[in-house]
Design a protein around this motif. Structure first.
Motif, PDB file in Angstrom:
ATOM      1  N   ILE A  22       0.834  -1.198   0.000  1.00  0.00           N
ATOM      2  CA  ILE A  22       0.000   0.000   0.000  1.00  0.00           C
ATOM      3  C   ILE A  22       0.869   1.249   0.000  1.00  0.00           C
ATOM      4  O   ILE A  22       0.676   2.172  -0.809  1.00  0.00           O
ATOM      5  N   GLY A  23       1.857   1.305   0.889  1.00  0.00           N
ATOM      6  CA  GLY A  23       2.714   2.477   0.954  1.00  0.00           C
ATOM      7  C   GLY A  23       3.551   2.670  -0.295  1.00  0.00           C
ATOM      8  O   GLY A  23       3.669   3.786  -0.823  1.00  0.00           O
ATOM      9  N   LEU A  24       4.150   1.598  -0.796  1.00  0.00           N
ATOM     10  CA  LEU A  24       4.981   1.699  -1.997  1.00  0.00           C
ATOM     11  C   LEU A  24       4.148   2.114  -3.204  1.00  0.00           C
ATOM     12  O   LEU A  24       4.576   2.954  -4.007  1.00  0.00           O
ATOM     13  N   SER A  25       2.954   1.537  -3.345  1.00  0.00           N
ATOM     14  CA  SER A  25       2.092   1.901  -4.465  1.00  0.00           C
ATOM     15  C   SER A  25       1.641   3.350  -4.362  1.00  0.00           C
ATOM     16  O   SER A  25       1.530   4.051  -5.377  1.00  0.00           O
ATOM     17  N   THR A  26       1.368   3.807  -3.141  1.00  0.00           N
ATOM     18  CA  THR A  26       0.953   5.193  -2.946  1.00  0.00           C
ATOM     19  C   THR A  26       2.077   6.151  -3.333  1.00  0.00           C
ATOM     20  O   THR A  26       1.844   7.159  -4.016  1.00  0.00           O
ATOM     21  N   ALA A  27       3.298   5.854  -2.908  1.00  0.00           N
ATOM     22  CA  ALA A  27       4.436   6.701  -3.276  1.00  0.00           C
ATOM     23  C   ALA A  27       4.623   6.724  -4.785  1.00  0.00           C
ATOM     24  O   ALA A  27       4.885   7.785  -5.380  1.00  0.00           O
ATOM     25  N   PHE A  28       4.502   5.564  -5.422  1.00  0.00           N
ATOM     26  CA  PHE A  28       4.646   5.501  -6.876  1.00  0.00           C
ATOM     27  C   PHE A  28       3.568   6.339  -7.560  1.00  0.00           C
ATOM     28  O   PHE A  28       3.839   7.081  -8.518  1.00  0.00           O
ATOM     29  N   LYS A  29       2.352   6.237  -7.058  1.00  0.00           N
ATOM     30  CA  LYS A  29       1.249   6.987  -7.663  1.00  0.00           C
ATOM     31  C   LYS A  29       1.406   8.484  -7.444  1.00  0.00           C
ATOM     32  O   LYS A  29       1.017   9.284  -8.302  1.00  0.00           O
ATOM     33  N   LEU A  30       1.982   8.898  -6.322  1.00  0.00           N
ATOM     34  CA  LEU A  30       2.227  10.326  -6.100  1.00  0.00           C
ATOM     35  C   LEU A  30       3.115  10.897  -7.204  1.00  0.00           C
ATOM     36  O   LEU A  30       2.832  11.964  -7.766  1.00  0.00           O
ATOM     37  N   VAL A  31       4.191  10.186  -7.522  1.00  0.00           N
ATOM     38  CA  VAL A  31       5.082  10.643  -8.584  1.00  0.00           C
ATOM     39  C   VAL A  31       4.355  10.592  -9.920  1.00  0.00           C
ATOM     40  O   VAL A  31       4.486  11.496 -10.754  1.00  0.00           O
ATOM     41  N   ASP A  32       3.552   9.563 -10.121  1.00  0.00           N
ATOM     42  CA  ASP A  32       2.794   9.425 -11.362  1.00  0.00           C
ATOM     43  C   ASP A  32       1.828  10.598 -11.557  1.00  0.00           C
ATOM     44  O   ASP A  32       1.568  11.015 -12.685  1.00  0.00           O
ATOM     45  N   LEU A  33       1.319  11.138 -10.452  1.00  0.00           N
ATOM     46  CA  LEU A  33       0.386  12.265 -10.530  1.00  0.00           C
ATOM     47  C   LEU A  33       1.093  13.612 -10.598  1.00  0.00           C
ATOM     48  O   LEU A  33       0.429  14.658 -10.656  1.00  0.00           O
ATOM     49  N   GLY A  34       2.418  13.600 -10.559  1.00  0.00           N
ATOM     50  CA  GLY A  34       3.139  14.845 -10.765  1.00  0.00           C
ATOM     51  C   GLY A  34       3.987  15.325  -9.617  1.00  0.00           C
ATOM     52  O   GLY A  34       4.632  16.384  -9.718  1.00  0.00           O
ATOM     53  N   ALA A  35       4.031  14.595  -8.507  1.00  0.00           N
ATOM     54  CA  ALA A  35       4.890  15.008  -7.397  1.00  0.00           C
ATOM     55  C   ALA A  35       6.359  14.884  -7.788  1.00  0.00           C
ATOM     56  O   ALA A  35       6.758  13.938  -8.466  1.00  0.00           O
ATOM     57  N   ASP A  36       7.165  15.855  -7.358  1.00  0.00           N
ATOM     58  CA  ASP A  36       8.612  15.788  -7.565  1.00  0.00           C
ATOM     59  C   ASP A  36       9.153  14.600  -6.774  1.00  0.00           C
ATOM     60  O   ASP A  36       8.982  14.552  -5.555  1.00  0.00           O
ATOM     61  N   PRO A  37       9.788  13.614  -7.421  1.00  0.00           N
ATOM     62  CA  PRO A  37      10.272  12.436  -6.682  1.00  0.00           C
ATOM     63  C   PRO A  37      11.173  12.787  -5.505  1.00  0.00           C
ATOM     64  O   PRO A  37      11.131  12.115  -4.473  1.00  0.00           O
ATOM     65  N   SER A  38      11.971  13.835  -5.632  1.00  0.00           N
ATOM     66  CA  SER A  38      12.878  14.207  -4.551  1.00  0.00           C
ATOM     67  C   SER A  38      12.141  14.806  -3.362  1.00  0.00           C
ATOM     68  O   SER A  38      12.740  14.994  -2.292  1.00  0.00           O
ATOM     69  N   SER A  39      10.844  15.088  -3.522  1.00  0.00           N
ATOM     70  CA  SER A  39      10.042  15.637  -2.432  1.00  0.00           C
ATOM     71  C   SER A  39       9.207  14.563  -1.749  1.00  0.00           C
ATOM     72  O   SER A  39       8.370  14.867  -0.902  1.00  0.00           O
ATOM     73  N   VAL A  40       9.434  13.293  -2.124  1.00  0.00           N
ATOM     74  CA  VAL A  40       8.659  12.168  -1.579  1.00  0.00           C
ATOM     75  C   VAL A  40       9.595  11.265  -0.787  1.00  0.00           C
ATOM     76  O   VAL A  40      10.702  10.945  -1.239  1.00  0.00           O
ATOM     77  N   ALA A  41       9.139  10.846   0.395  1.00  0.00           N
ATOM     78  CA  ALA A  41       9.909   9.900   1.205  1.00  0.00           C
ATOM     79  C   ALA A  41       8.994   8.788   1.690  1.00  0.00           C
ATOM     80  O   ALA A  41       7.816   9.020   1.991  1.00  0.00           O
ATOM     81  N   VAL A  42       9.542   7.587   1.756  1.00  0.00           N
ATOM     82  CA  VAL A  42       8.862   6.429   2.332  1.00  0.00           C
ATOM     83  C   VAL A  42       9.648   6.023   3.572  1.00  0.00           C
ATOM     84  O   VAL A  42      10.870   5.846   3.501  1.00  0.00           O
TER      85      VAL A  42
END
Length: 386
Positions: A22-42
């Motif tokens: 769930i967490g990994l898929s959510t992080a992946f989807k955040l980037v897919d929706l346009g979030a800057d990958p460097s602004s995302v942490a798991v």
């Protein structure tokens, strides 16, 4: 961008707590929706070590239906409909296999009573517009020679497929790292107004996503009072892993689900030459594999597919799925800076696409246009049992 402070604390736009599916898929989807990958942490001290590591991985909205769980049906169908796009996008970010297989699923009955159960279940599935078709045993055994000739009934479900959860999660982790998402091996203790306190530092975020399964009930700070409003319980399941010996033809080539004296069992051939057999469902104090569960799974699997007994035994493992009082997930936004996504019970792999799509959209402030059928998420409100 990520900002660091001298104490090791960092600020992110998005912090995902939990590195299961769930967490990994959510992080992946955040980037897919346009979030800057460097602004995302798991954040997770042991990624892919919980229920996702033990799961069967069946994308089976039809075979998974159970009486009196009708509110789950549209969620399962909607999530399955999201999977093809998610798998395609994941494949663009990693070279690792997800173990995705698209052979149809067979559901079988062992004796006459099981055949009646199968008939009643098929009628129930048809009543909800699901595609299921009865097969003569002879025809089924032409497709799957390893099936026992003593079976009492067979149905085929064309749209129920599978992924290998361990491989799938490894691919998600690899994709996130390739994209530049931070993976922090820390334990989260509390969340309060975007501040995530771990055993190593206190990080801050514009939005936090609580996705760590049963552990979500132990994270403090975001609610008032002494007890968490998330009523999560461990639903344990035993899973066996077998290996097809070198030079031996696999006894099954697709997922075989069955009823043996009304006990459910499933046999899942993997792309890596292993076979998973599962799964029990119990709510007792035994944290490890239950002797009666292991015995029953082997006995019932061999009755359905006798060639199973020629395989090599790898391991027996137990997972703890996060259940809720009504078996519906907790999925929704709380306040301005927190999204809850947990409580997926027996359906975490299947529902991960839905959880990721909805959770990421809520956190990004974007509408969800991709759910078919449309879902009333009020039934998944995180505070409904508070």
């Amino acid at each position: 961008m990520t900002n660091s402070s001298p104490g090791g604390s960092q600020h992110y736009a998005h912090i995902v707590v939990g590195a299961g599916i769930i967490g990994l898929s959510t992080a992946f989807k955040l980037v897919d929706l346009g979030a800057d990958p460097s602004s995302v942490a798991v954040i997770d001290p042991a990624p892919v070590s919980g229920a996702s590591f033990v799961a069967g991985g069946m994308l089976a909205p039809v075979a998974e239906v159970q009486y009196k769980q009708e509110p789950l049906y549209p969620l399962m169908v909607a999530s399955k409909n999201l999977y093809d796009d998610l798998l395609q996008r994941l494949g663009e970010k990693t070279s690792l296999s997800t173990g995705h297989r698209t052979e149809s699923t067979f559901v079988v009955g062992a004796d006459r009573a099981d055949a009646r159960h199968l008939t009643e279940l098929t009628e129930h599935q048809h009543g909800h517009g699901m595609e299921v078709q009865r097969l003569p045993l002879r025809q089924a055994r032409k497709a799957e020679w390893g099936l026992s000739p003593q079976l009492s009934g067979v149905v085929e479900i064309p749209g129920d497929h599978q992924v290998n959860p361990r491989m799938y999660c490894a691919a998600l982790l690899d994709a996130l790292r390739n994209m530049g998402v931070a993976i922090l091996g820390e334990r989260v203790d509390s969340i309060e107004d975007g501040a995530v306190a771990t055993d190593a530092a206190t990080h801050t975020a514009d939005m936090v996503y609580l996705c760590n399964g049963l552990g979500a009930g132990q994270v403090k700070g975001w609610y008032e009072g002494e007890k968490s409003p998330l009523k999560l319980r461990p639903v344990r399941g035993d899973m066996l892993r077998l290996r097809v010996p070198e030079g031996m033809e696999p006894p099954v080539g697709r997922v075989i689900r069955g009823f043996v004296e009304d006990r459910p069992v499933y046999i899942i051939p993997r792309t890596d030459g292993t076979i998973a057999v599962g799964a029990t469902s119990r709510e007792d104090a035994r944290r490890g594999p239950a002797v009666d569960g292991v015995y029953t799974l082997l006995r019932d699997a061999i009755r359905i597919v006798p060639g199973i007994q020629e395989c090599e035994f790898i391991e027996a493992i137990t997972g703890e799925r996060p259940g809720t009082p009504d078996d519906l997930p907790y999925l929704g936004k709380i306040g301005e800076k927190l999204v809850i996504s947990t409580g997926y019970f027996r359906h975490g792999i299947l529902l991960s696409a839905l959880g990721a799509t909805v959770g990421a959209a809520l956190g990004m402030g974007q509408p969800v246009h991709t759910l078919e059928p449309e879902i009333d998420l009020a039934s998944c409100a995180p505070l409904r049992h508070a």
